[in-house]
Design an enzyme around this catalytic site. Structure first.
Site, mmCIF file in Angstrom:
data_model
loop_
_atom_site.group_PDB
_atom_site.id
_atom_site.type_symbol
_atom_site.label_atom_id
_atom_site.label_comp_id
_atom_site.label_asym_id
_atom_site.label_seq_id
_atom_site.Cartn_x
_atom_site.Cartn_y
_atom_site.Cartn_z
ATOM 1 N N ARG A 3 0.815 -1.221 0.000
ATOM 2 C CA ARG A 3 0.000 0.000 0.000
ATOM 3 C C ARG A 3 0.846 1.267 0.000
ATOM 4 N NH1 ARG A 3 -5.256 -1.321 3.751
ATOM 5 N NH2 ARG A 3 -6.113 -2.764 2.239
ATOM 6 N N GLY A 14 -13.651 -3.779 0.631
ATOM 7 C CA GLY A 14 -15.046 -3.336 0.737
ATOM 8 C C GLY A 14 -15.406 -2.318 -0.331
ATOM 9 N N LYS A 67 -19.795 -16.508 1.982
ATOM 10 C CA LYS A 67 -21.252 -16.401 2.092
ATOM 11 C C LYS A 67 -21.910 -15.650 0.935
ATOM 12 C CE LYS A 67 -21.088 -14.748 6.349
ATOM 13 N NZ LYS A 67 -21.679 -14.100 7.495
ATOM 14 N N GLY A 93 -10.160 -8.867 0.120
ATOM 15 C CA GLY A 93 -8.969 -9.128 0.928
ATOM 16 C C GLY A 93 -8.496 -10.568 0.832
HETATM 17 P P1 ADP Z 1 -12.935 -11.805 -0.086
HETATM 18 O O1 ADP Z 1 -12.267 -11.335 1.178
HETATM 19 O O2 ADP Z 1 -11.971 -12.042 -1.192
HETATM 20 O O3 ADP Z 1 -14.090 -10.921 -0.478
HETATM 21 P P2 ADP Z 1 -14.619 -13.627 1.366
HETATM 22 O O4 ADP Z 1 -14.256 -12.932 2.632
HETATM 23 O O5 ADP Z 1 -15.991 -13.476 0.862
HETATM 24 O O6 ADP Z 1 -13.561 -13.257 0.212
HETATM 25 O O7 ADP Z 1 -14.391 -15.182 1.516
HETATM 26 C C1 ADP Z 1 -13.151 -15.735 1.877
HETATM 27 C C2 ADP Z 1 -13.324 -16.866 2.833
HETATM 28 O O8 ADP Z 1 -14.221 -17.843 2.305
HETATM 29 C C3 ADP Z 1 -12.042 -17.577 3.095
HETATM 30 O O9 ADP Z 1 -11.703 -17.424 4.468
HETATM 31 C C4 ADP Z 1 -12.317 -19.025 2.746
HETATM 32 O O10 ADP Z 1 -11.763 -19.946 3.661
HETATM 33 C C5 ADP Z 1 -13.831 -19.094 2.813
HETATM 34 N N1 ADP Z 1 -14.364 -20.190 2.019
HETATM 35 C C6 ADP Z 1 -14.181 -20.433 0.713
HETATM 36 N N2 ADP Z 1 -14.778 -21.583 0.345
HETATM 37 C C7 ADP Z 1 -15.347 -22.087 1.453
HETATM 38 C C8 ADP Z 1 -16.114 -23.267 1.730
HETATM 39 N N3 ADP Z 1 -16.388 -24.146 0.769
HETATM 40 N N4 ADP Z 1 -16.556 -23.467 2.984
HETATM 41 C C9 ADP Z 1 -16.261 -22.571 3.947
HETATM 42 N N5 ADP Z 1 -15.560 -21.436 3.757
HETATM 43 C C10 ADP Z 1 -15.103 -21.202 2.522
HETATM 44 MG MG MG Z 2 -12.860 -11.503 3.225
#
Ligand code: ADP
Ligand code: MG
Length: 395
Positions: A37, A375, A199, A352
Site C-alpha cells: 500500500r 469493501g 457467504k 482481501g
Molecule cells: P474476499 O475477502 O476475497 O471478499 P470472502 O471474505 O468473501 O472473500 O471469503 C473468503 C473466505 O471464504 C475464506 O476465508 C475461505 O476460507 C472461505 N471459504 C471459501 N470456500 C469455502 C467453503 N467451501 N466453505 C467454507 N468457507 C469457505
Molecule cells: Mg474476506
C-alpha cells in the site's frame, strides 16, 4: 468518470494534502509485513515532488477507536516511506490536527513531505465531523484522494474535507476507477465474473448487479453450497445459508431470464472436518455425504470454469473457490487463478481474501489489476456511488 484528477490541476508550489491508505499489516513487534500500500502511492508522491508541491500525508492505521494508541502510530510507516523514496526526509507531526500540525504544515517547503499521525486517533474522523474536516483542510490548499480503500465511507478525510478545499483523485485512485469502471460500464466481451468466498449474503448486491453485465457468471467457494442446496441437493455439513435458499433460486432464475451463462460446481472436494489435515475425497455436487462438508471445488468444476475463461476478454474475480488457507483445499482456487492468467483477459481481482489467496499461490503478478480496496471494490461492483469519489471535484 467525470472527476478531476491530479493531471487536471495546478500543483506547483501548492500545499497538497494527500489522503493515502497506509493501513499496512504489522507483526507484534510493529514491523511492516507488507508495504504494497505504501509502494502503490509512490507515483502520486513523485509527481507532486517533481512539481515542487509541499506534500502533507494523512492516513488511518488499524482500529484505535478514536483514542491515541501508540501501537497504531504511523511512525514506522514514515520510516518505510523514507526508505522507498531513497532516504528522503519525512517530517512527522504527532497529531493530525492542532498547533503542532498547523505549525509544521505552515513552514513546509516545496518538495518536502510531512506525515501526520493516525487520523483515527480522533473519533471525529469516522464521524465525518465538519469542524475536524475543516481543521484538516486548513493545513493545505487542495487535497488529493489516493485512498480508494476508504472511499466507500463518508469519513472526514475523504468526504467532509472536500467542502473546504478542492479535491481531486490521485494516480492510484485513477487506476482503480479506470479498471473497475471499465469492467462495469464498458467491458470487452466475453465478460466473465467469478464470485466465491464464504457467504452469499456478503455478495448479493454484487451478483445482482453483475448479472446485468456479464456473459458468464461462475459461482464457487462456500457460497456455491447455498445454490446447490437451493436445487434440492443434500449438502451435508457444508456451510449453507438456509435463509438464502429462495434468494439463490431467484438469482438462478434471473440468470436464465437475462441470458447469463451461470456455472456452479459439478463436483466438490469434501472434508470430514474443518481442518488442514481433514480426510478428503472428491464427490459429485449432488452426492455430498451427510457427515462431510464441501471445502473446495473439484477437478471437473475447475476444468469447466477454466474452459469458460478460455476466451474471456474481461474477468472480474471476487472470492476464493475454497478454503485456500488450508493447502489441501487451495487447489480449485489455484486452477481458476491459472486459467484467468492463461486467458490473457483483462483481469481485475478485489477482496482481501482473494488477494491473499493469489499472493499465497504466487499468482498475483499474473493479474492485470489487483484492487487495493476490499469493501470499496465490492461496493463499486454493486453499482453503488462511493461518497469519497462523488465528493471529488467535477471536470
Ligand atoms: P474476499 O475477502 O476475497 O471478499 P470472502 O471474505 O468473501 O472473500 O471469503 C473468503 C473466505 O471464504 C475464506 O476465508 C475461505 O476460507 C472461505 N471459504 C471459501 N470456500 C469455502 C467453503 N467451501 N466453505 C467454507 N468457507 C469457505
Ligand atoms: Mg474476506
Amino acid at each position: 468518470m467525470n472527476k478531476k484528477s491530479l493531471n487536471d490541476i495546478w500543483v506547483s508550489n501548492k500545499k497538497v494534502l494527500v489522503r493515502v491508505d497506509y493501513n499496512v499489516p504489522m507483526d507484534k513487534e510493529g514491523n511492516i509485513t507488507d508495504d504494497t500500500r505504501i509502494r502503490a502511492t509512490i507515483p502520486t508522491l513523485e509527481f507532486l515532488l517533481a512539481k515542487n508541491a509541499a506534500v502533507i500525508l494523512v492516513s488511518h492505521l488499524g482500529r484505535p477507536k478514536g483514542k491515541v494508541a501508540p501501537e497504531f502510530s504511523l511512525k514506522p510507516v514514515a520510516q518505510r516511506l523514507s526508505q522507498l523514496l531513497y532516504g528522503r526526509e519525512i517530517q512527522f507531526a504527532s497529531d493530525c490536527v492542532g498547533p503542532e500540525a498547523r505549525k509544521m504544515a505552515a513552514v513546509l517547503g516545496a518538495g518536502q513531505i510531512l506525515m501526520l499521525e493516525n487520523l483515527r486517533f480522533h473519533a471525529e474522523e469516522e464521524k465525518n465531523d465538519p469542524e475536524f474536516a475543516k481543521q484538516l483542510a486548513g493545513l493545505a490548499d487542495l487535497m488529493v484522494n489516493d485512498a480508494f480503500g476508504v472511499s466507500h465511507r463518508a469519513h472526514a478525510s475523504v468526504h467532509g474535507i472536500t467542502k473546504y478545499i478542492p479535491a481531486v483523485s490521485g494516480f492510484l485512485m485513477d487506476k482503480e476507477l479506470l479498471f473497475l469502471g471499465q469492467a462495469v460500464t464498458d467491458p470487452t466481451r466475453p465478460f466473465v465474473a467469478i464470485i466465491g468466498g464464504a457467504k452469499v449474503s456478503d455478495k448479493i448486491g454484487v451478483i445482482e448487479n453483475l448479472l446485468n453485465k456479464v456473459d458468464t457468471l461462475i459461482i464457487g467457494g462456500g457460497m456455491a453450497n447455498t445454490f446447490l442446496a437451493a436445487q434440492g441437493y443434500q449438502t451435508g455439513k457444508s456451510l449453507v445459508e438456509a435463509d438464502k435458499l429462495e434468494l439463490a433460486k431467484e438469482l438462478m432464475a434471473a440468470a436464465k431470464t437475462k441470458g447469463v451463462n451461470l456455472l456452479l460446481p459439478e463436483d466438490v472436494v469434501v472434508a470430514d472436518k474443518f481442518a488442514a489435515d481433514a480426510d478428503r475425497k472428491t464427490v459429485a455436487a449432488e452426492e455430498i455425504p451427510a457427515e462431510w462438508m464441501a471445502l473446495d471445488i473439484g477437478p471437473v468444476s475447475a476444468a469447466k470454469f477454466a474452459q469458460a475463461l478460455n476466451d474471456a476478454k474481461t474477468v472480474v474475480w471476487n472470492g476464493p473457490m475454497g478454503v485456500f488457507e488450508f493447502d489441501a483445499f487451495a487447489v480449485g482456487t489455484e486452477a481458476v487463478a491459472k486459467a484467468v492468467a492463461a486467458s490473457g483477459a483483462k483481469s481485475i481481482v478485489g477482496g482481501g481474501d482473494s488477494v491473499a489467496a493469489l499472493e499465497k499461490l504466487k499468482l498475483a503478478g499474473q493479474i492485470t489489476h489487483i484492487s487495493t480496496g476490499g469493501g470499496a471494490s465490492l461496493e463499486f461492483l454493486e453499482g453503488k456511488e462511493l461518497p469519497g469519489i462523488m465528493a471529488l471535484a467535477d471536470k
